[in-house]
Design a protein around this motif. Structure first.
Motif, short mmCIF file in Angstrom:
data_model
loop_
_atom_site.label_atom_id
_atom_site.label_comp_id
_atom_site.label_asym_id
_atom_site.label_seq_id
_atom_site.Cartn_x
_atom_site.Cartn_y
_atom_site.Cartn_z
N ALA A 135 9.58 8.78 -21.33
CA ALA A 135 8.94 8.18 -20.16
C ALA A 135 9.97 7.67 -19.16
O ALA A 135 9.79 7.79 -17.94
N GLN A 136 11.05 7.15 -19.67
CA GLN A 136 12.11 6.64 -18.79
C GLN A 136 12.90 7.79 -18.15
O GLN A 136 13.57 7.58 -17.12
N ALA A 137 12.79 8.98 -18.72
CA ALA A 137 13.54 10.13 -18.18
C ALA A 137 12.81 10.86 -17.06
O ALA A 137 13.42 11.66 -16.34
N ALA A 138 11.53 10.62 -16.88
CA ALA A 138 10.76 11.33 -15.86
C ALA A 138 11.33 11.03 -14.46
O ALA A 138 11.76 9.91 -14.18
N VAL A 139 11.32 12.04 -13.61
CA VAL A 139 11.84 11.89 -12.24
C VAL A 139 10.69 12.09 -11.26
O VAL A 139 10.06 13.15 -11.23
N ILE A 140 10.40 11.05 -10.47
CA ILE A 140 9.30 11.11 -9.50
C ILE A 140 9.81 10.61 -8.17
O ILE A 140 10.44 9.55 -8.08
N ASP A 141 9.57 11.41 -7.12
CA ASP A 141 9.95 11.01 -5.76
C ASP A 141 8.73 10.43 -5.04
O ASP A 141 7.63 10.99 -5.09
N TYR A 142 8.96 9.29 -4.35
CA TYR A 142 7.88 8.59 -3.65
C TYR A 142 8.24 8.40 -2.17
O TYR A 142 9.42 8.32 -1.81
N GLU A 143 7.22 8.27 -1.37
CA GLU A 143 7.38 7.82 0.01
C GLU A 143 6.63 6.50 0.16
O GLU A 143 5.39 6.48 0.20
N PRO A 144 7.34 5.37 0.20
CA PRO A 144 6.67 4.07 0.25
C PRO A 144 5.79 3.92 1.48
O PRO A 144 6.11 4.40 2.57
N LEU A 145 4.66 3.25 1.28
CA LEU A 145 3.70 2.94 2.34
C LEU A 145 3.55 1.43 2.45
O LEU A 145 3.91 0.68 1.53
N GLU A 146 2.98 0.97 3.55
CA GLU A 146 2.74 -0.45 3.73
C GLU A 146 1.74 -0.95 2.67
O GLU A 146 0.74 -0.30 2.39
N ALA A 147 2.04 -2.09 2.10
CA ALA A 147 1.19 -2.64 1.05
C ALA A 147 0.65 -4.00 1.47
O ALA A 147 1.35 -4.78 2.13
N VAL A 148 -0.59 -4.27 1.09
CA VAL A 148 -1.20 -5.59 1.28
C VAL A 148 -1.12 -6.31 -0.05
O VAL A 148 -1.70 -5.86 -1.04
N LEU A 149 -0.41 -7.44 -0.09
CA LEU A 149 -0.10 -8.08 -1.36
C LEU A 149 -0.72 -9.47 -1.53
O LEU A 149 -0.56 -10.08 -2.58
N ASP A 150 -1.39 -9.99 -0.50
CA ASP A 150 -2.00 -11.31 -0.66
C ASP A 150 -3.38 -11.32 -0.04
O ASP A 150 -3.70 -10.52 0.86
N VAL A 151 -4.21 -12.23 -0.52
CA VAL A 151 -5.61 -12.26 -0.16
C VAL A 151 -5.82 -12.67 1.30
O VAL A 151 -6.75 -12.19 1.96
N GLU A 152 -4.98 -13.55 1.82
CA GLU A 152 -5.17 -13.98 3.21
C GLU A 152 -4.93 -12.84 4.19
O GLU A 152 -5.63 -12.70 5.19
N THR A 153 -3.93 -12.00 3.90
CA THR A 153 -3.70 -10.82 4.74
C THR A 153 -4.88 -9.86 4.66
O THR A 153 -5.35 -9.34 5.68
N ALA A 154 -5.37 -9.63 3.45
CA ALA A 154 -6.53 -8.75 3.28
C ALA A 154 -7.74 -9.30 4.02
O ALA A 154 -8.50 -8.55 4.65
N LEU A 155 -7.93 -10.60 3.95
CA LEU A 155 -9.07 -11.23 4.61
C LEU A 155 -8.96 -11.07 6.13
O LEU A 155 -9.95 -10.74 6.80
N GLY A 350 -19.12 -14.75 -0.02
CA GLY A 350 -18.15 -14.17 -0.94
C GLY A 350 -17.49 -12.94 -0.34
O GLY A 350 -18.18 -12.02 0.13
N TYR A 351 -16.16 -12.92 -0.34
CA TYR A 351 -15.39 -11.79 0.18
C TYR A 351 -14.68 -11.11 -0.99
O TYR A 351 -14.01 -11.76 -1.79
N ARG A 352 -14.78 -9.78 -1.05
CA ARG A 352 -14.12 -8.99 -2.10
C ARG A 352 -12.92 -8.30 -1.48
O ARG A 352 -13.04 -7.20 -0.94
N CYS A 353 -11.77 -8.93 -1.52
CA CYS A 353 -10.60 -8.46 -0.76
C CYS A 353 -9.80 -7.42 -1.55
O CYS A 353 -9.52 -7.60 -2.74
N LYS A 354 -9.42 -6.36 -0.85
CA LYS A 354 -8.63 -5.29 -1.45
C LYS A 354 -7.16 -5.52 -1.19
O LYS A 354 -6.73 -5.68 -0.04
N THR A 355 -6.36 -5.51 -2.26
CA THR A 355 -4.91 -5.64 -2.16
C THR A 355 -4.25 -4.59 -3.03
O THR A 355 -4.91 -3.98 -3.89
N ASN A 356 -2.96 -4.39 -2.85
CA ASN A 356 -2.23 -3.40 -3.65
C ASN A 356 -1.64 -4.05 -4.89
O ASN A 356 -0.43 -4.10 -5.10
#
Length: 787
Positions: A135-155, A350-356
């Motif tokens: 599992a540690q040997a697998a090689v995966i290339d990513y392109e990072p995207l903007e992430a929402v990490l807190d509830v106030e930002t999502a709100l 009630g708000y159901r906020c989506k975050t990463n």
């Protein structure tokens, strides 16, 4: 509305005494697995003998919170000796998505990852070590995207996994405008890691005709069965799920155990070999969701006496990247935004906020604790504003009296035990005297400060999704007089099997030792509901009681035919059956039934009556009944360091007619300590990339024995049977005690407020770590308003 309590009559007391003699319901009996667990002989999934050819699985996890997957290279994995296969989304023969209520939870990330720790690949190898290395040997290339990490930002961005929901009564805005006093505030409520002793685990064995048997540490075997079948492209009758016991669940294994089981089943089906996935603790904590963190905003009006006069509460749940059970969890938070108090004109949103982040999920209380913390914060804020004892403010706002007995969602509050419990606890905890002593101590102690709080609990019992309020059971009587019991609930240490066995022992009047409870199995009781929502004993105990009564009736009818007597002449007592003056052992009656071709197996089915909720209107009766309780906690804080100690807690809790007082008291103690841990020590921290930093016992602190108060007095409310027709008029005990821990947080706030002579309510987000306590004390000294 305050109603007359249901009290035990003389006949009921005689009946209870009879049950205790028989060893059935109502008696304190030790957990059916206690001896095996203490000796290490209780078998969990990882204790099962490894079948020949067993494959071990290890996941490859995303290192990004949000990113596109550009390229995956698994060739380095196969260079590790012992690797058999590496699985990705392309290997799934059926449905990729395993969302429990709605799509959004892929078994493998496909084109992008949506949280740090999402499963991208799964390695199957001959040893755990080889699987981890590959599992540690697998090689995966990513392109990072903007992430929402807190509830106030999502709100702020209106990023939701589900549309907001509103419950309201009257005109809250007008009531607020007319209120003599008004307060606004906002604060954060932290999440909580489940930290079960047995981590997520599953083992799958391939069978004939493409069938598969799954051993899963799950609270919901039917959900696992359904999703394994979906992933493999099978019908449900080809999948059997077995669950003997869990080493803890707390809601973390209601939905999120299914993915673990699906991975094991996929590997077994595609390789033709048994496969096991046992997550390492760090992987477990990164992959799985937690208790939902909440961001709370409120606007409250009140009178000179502290009585509510208009309330607006906004509950924003951090749901993570997908829906999971967040809709129902947020609904329950809204249902419990009143706790024990009549809100009057109110609006709860009630708000159901989506975050990463990992998709947050069920946890003991299922959103109810977060809603209760919100209203308890409001009660304390009002008390500081008016310079009143917080308990006085709480009592003035209790449900009770004509016109003050209906919740903001339209359910009438029946069998109200608030004043009874509060009065008894105030007396047994010596609240008034201790409050005076603490005030005197704080006035002369510049560094150490004491705090005291007595907080109530009113908790609704039932699944908020009404169709889940059903259960089944299967009972088999053998010709030697022994009984095998299977029901749809799952044992996770809470004593469910013991309680249900006691019910059957009571109906058939057998020693408890004659009842053998077998593993929960989708092959015996189909289409089960999860063991959650505190409903395990209510639902499965009643189903088992119905099945046992069916068998008892058959035996009675047989004896009446054979001995020409009436049913009232047949009696079952302590393993002996009498009919028309003749006496038989239960084994003799069972054998006689077999000889006379009377069926000795029966199923029982139970559904909770009268539950309904119109979600669009935000009104209905979503709960069968309410459980009540209260806790009084005292703390000592060091204002120079923020450190604190819990000195004493007194608890009085309502369980109706207890099925097993010893187990119920244990649940109350454990629930209280876990609730206090959530609000004090258990801090979840993510870094700026969305990686969970507190991902092991080294960085995440659950309560230890030293965190239990040296004085812990727990009593069950006596002589108050459940007004509803539950099994033996008992009440649920799994979740309600968790909210008793709120008293510790409120006591800490009380101690902090003493720094400003109780003139300023402290701003104290949860968990109330020593750092947060220290800064709250500093704000008090500076005279800074809490909000």
């Amino acid at each position: 509305m305050s109603t007359n309590p249901v009290r035990l009559s003389e006949q009921a007391l005689i009946e209870q005494f009879r049950r205790e003699l028989a060893g059935g319901a109502g008696r304190s009996r030790k957990h059916e697995s206690a001896d095996k667990q203490v000796c290490g002989q209780a078998e969990y999934i990882d204790d099962k003998l490894a079948p020949p050819g067993l494959l071990h699985l290890c996941p490859v996890l995303s290192p990004h919170a949000h990113a596109k997957i550009l390229h995956v290279d698994t060739a380095p994995c196969y260079a590790v000796s012992g690797v058999v296969r590496v699985f990705s989304w392309q290997d799934v023969p059926g449905e990729l998505d395993i969302g429990p209520l709605a799509p959004g939870d892929p078994l493998f990330a496909r084109e992008k990852v949506e949280y740090h720790g999402q499963v991208v690949l799964m390695v199957a190898a001959q040893t755990p070590q080889a699987a981890r290395a590959a599992a540690q040997a697998a090689v995966i290339d990513y392109e990072p995207l903007e992430a929402v990490l807190d509830v106030e930002t999502a709100l702020a961005r209106e990023s939701y996994v589900e549309a907001p929901h509103v419950q309201q009564r009257g005109d809250a805005d007008s009531a607020l405008a007319r209120a003599p006093h008004r307060l606004q505030g906002a604060f954060h409520i932290g999440g909580q890691e489940h930290f079960y002793l047995e981590g997520q685990i599953a083992m799958a064995l391939p069978g004939e005709d493409g069938a598969v048997q799954v051993f899963s540490s799950t609270q919901h075997p039917t959900e696992v069965q359904k999703l394994v079948a979906s992933v493999l492209g099978l019908t449900m009758n080809k999948v059997t799920v077995d669950m003997r016991r869990m080493g803890g669940g707390f809601g973390g294994k209601e939905t999120q155990a299914a993915g673990i089981a699906c991975h094991a089943a996929l590997a077994a089906a595609l390789t033709g070999r048994p496969a096991k996935l046992r997550l390492a603790r760090r992987d477990d904590m990164r992959i799985t969701g937690k208790r939902h963190p909440f961001f709370v905003r409120y606007d409250v009006g009140f009178t000179d006496e502290g009585v509510l006069h208009g309330v607006k509460i906004e509950l924003a749940a951090n749901c993570g990247y997908s829906l999971d059970l967040s809709g129902s969890i947020c609904d329950r938070a809204m249902f419990h935004a009143d706790n024990a108090y009549y809100l009057g004109d109110a609006k709860v949103t009630g708000y159901r906020c989506k975050t990463n982040l990992a998709s947050n999920t069920a946890y003991r209380g299922f959103g109810g604790p977060q809603g209760m913390v919100a209203i308890e914060q409001i009660m304390d804020s009002i008390a500081r504003k008016l310079h009143l004892d917080p308990l006085m403010v709480r009592q003035r706002n209790y449900y009770g009296g004509e016109g003050r007995d209906v919740t903001h969602y339209g359910q009438t509050v029946r069998q109200n035990l608030l004043q009874t419990i509060t009065g008894q606890l105030m007396q047994s905890a010596d609240y008034v005297t201790r409050r005076e002593r603490i005030a005197a101590f704080n006035a002369h102690s510049p560094v150490l400060k004491r705090g005291l709080a007595l907080t109530p609990v009113k908790f609704g019992i039932s699944f908020t999704s009404s169709f889940l309020n059903q259960a089944g059971a299967l009972i088999l009587i053998y010709t030697d007089g022994t009984v095998q019991l299977n029901h749809g609930g799952t044992e996770m240490g809470q004593g469910l099997n013991t309680k249900v066995a006691q019910v059957v022992a009571d109906v058939l009047q057998l020693p408890l030792e004659n009842i053998q409870v077998t593993a929960a199995s989708t092959g015996k009781v189909p289409n089960t509901s999860p063991t959650a929502a505190s409903s395990g004993a209510d639902l499965n105990g009643k189903a088992a009681e119905i099945a046992a009564l069916t068998l008892k009736t058959r035996l009675m009818e047989m004896l009446c035919r054979l001995h020409s007597c009436e049913p009232q002449e047949v009696h079952f007592s302590n393993g002996v059956v009498s009919a028309a003056g003749r006496y038989f052992s239960f084994a003799e009656v069972a054998n006689l039934a077999w000889l006379n071709q009377v069926p000795l197996s029966a199923t029982g089915f139970y559904k909770v009556p009268g539950i309904h909720y119109d979600r669009q209107a935000g009104r209905g009766e979503p709960f069968y009944y309410f459980s009540w309780g209260a806790a009084c906690s005292e703390v000592l804080i060091d204002t120079l360091t923020g450190e604190y100690r819990l000195l004493r807690t007194d608890i009085l809790h309502d369980v109706g007619n207890s099925l097993n007082p010893a187990i119920d008291i244990g649940q109350i103690e454990g629930g209280f300590v876990q609730g206090a841990g959530w609000l004090t020590t258990e801090e979840l921290v993510w870094d700026d990339t969305g990686r969970l930093v507190t991902d092991s016992p080294m960085s995440y602190k659950i309560p230890a024995i030293s965190d239990v108060p040296p004085v812990l007095n727990v009593q069950l409310l006596a002589r108050h049977a459940n007004a509803q027709q539950t099994v033996y008029r008992s009440k649920a005990v799994g979740e309600p005690p968790f909210m008793l821990g709120i008293s510790v947080w409120c006591a800490i706030q009380d101690a902090i407020a003493s720094v400003s002579s109780y003139n300023i309510h402290p701003h104290l987000d949860t968990p109330a770590t020593p750092e947060r306590v220290f800064w709250a004390v500093q704000a008090q000294r500076e005279g800074t308003d809490a909000f």
